[in-house]
Structures are given as structure tokens and as C-alpha cells.
Design a protein around this motif. Sequence first.
Motif: not given
Length: 200
Positions: A52-59, A64-74, A108-113, A163-166
Motif C-alpha cells: 500500500v505504501g509502495l503503490w501510494s507513493v508511485t500511483a 497525496k501519498a498519504w491517502q493510500g495508508p489513511t484509506t487502508f487504516m480507516l 504492476i499497474a502503477s506504471r499506467t494511469a 520510503f522504499t518506493g521513494l
Amino acid sequence: MQHKTLRGLITASLLAGLAGAAQAHTGHGTQSFMQGLVHPLGLDHLLVMVAVGLWSVTALPRGKAWQGPTTFMLALLVGAFMGAMGFIVPYLEHAVALSVGLLGMMLIASRTALPTGLGLGLVAAAASLHGLAHGAETPASGAAGYAIGFLATTAALHLGGVFTGLGIRRALNQRAGWALGGLGAAMGGAGLFLFGQLAA
């Protein structure tokens, strides 16, 4: 040198997760803060939360990378509440295992929109499954400490993924998409492995 270090860190993380694969939802305590801290280190949780962290910082859009982890935790909290109330989903453990493959495909799909709303919806769906599994096994006593510990480790794993994605983007530049695709493929394989273990 950077590439070897990054590869080594990823390999070590995967091996650590494999060591806890058999402990995903059985044979563990759910009554203390420390047990909550340790529980997400099972393979299915660890991979999904880092992904989730990797995808958020990439896609997601920059900033707005915070939206992925926040969505997951909620969604995790909502799912856990429903599970504690007795809501049951057939073959829940199988669905949790498949959620690992889902996040792998998203990497894998994070390379596309991929539309942001769809991506966050899939993150919420995966989190809900994990939450249901945890809520169903949470006892009446000690639940608060366990939940706090679990959420703390979940947040740490999300940050680790970010941080790994970055780091991958910084180290590999144009080839970062290929590296993330490779991680996604490996995660998809791990999801199939976990599903196969349950189906055997």
C-alpha cells in the motif's frame, strides 16, 4: 552499490515475512499491546501493508501519498468492528490471501494511469478483508491494547513502503517502474502461494 543494497533489503524483508507465513491468523495471542505489534508481521499482512505504501507513493498524485495508508487504516478499523460484531464472509482467509495478489497487480499497474478512486477503492476492499479477519478473533478483554499495537505496526509498514518506493525512484530513476513491476509480480506469486496453502 545502491542497487545491491536495495535488492538486499527487499530480499531480507521477504524472507522475514516468509518466516511468519504460517502464523497469519492462527496460533497467536490477541490480548495485549505486544501481540498486536507483532501480529502484522505475518506474510499476508506484511506484504499488503508495505505494498500500500509502495503503490501510494508511485500511483497517487504527488503530495497525496498519504491517502493510500489513511484509506487502508480507516477501512481496516471498519472491517475489524464488523468482524467483532459477528459479520462473517465465507472463505475469508482465502480472500485475504488473494488480497496479496491484488496489491501485487496494482503495483504492476502503477506504471499506467489507474484512476485514483478505483485504486483507493481496491485498497479499502483489501483492508476491509484484513479487518474482518482481525475483528473476528479479537477477544472482549484486552482488545484496545491489541488494536493499538496492531495499528502502530500497520502504520510503520505503510511508512516503510512509502520510503522504499521513494528510495527505488531515487536510485533507479527511469527503471523504477520495472523494479516496482518486478516486486508486484513477486507479490502476486506470494499471494498464490498463500492461497495454495489454504486450499491444500
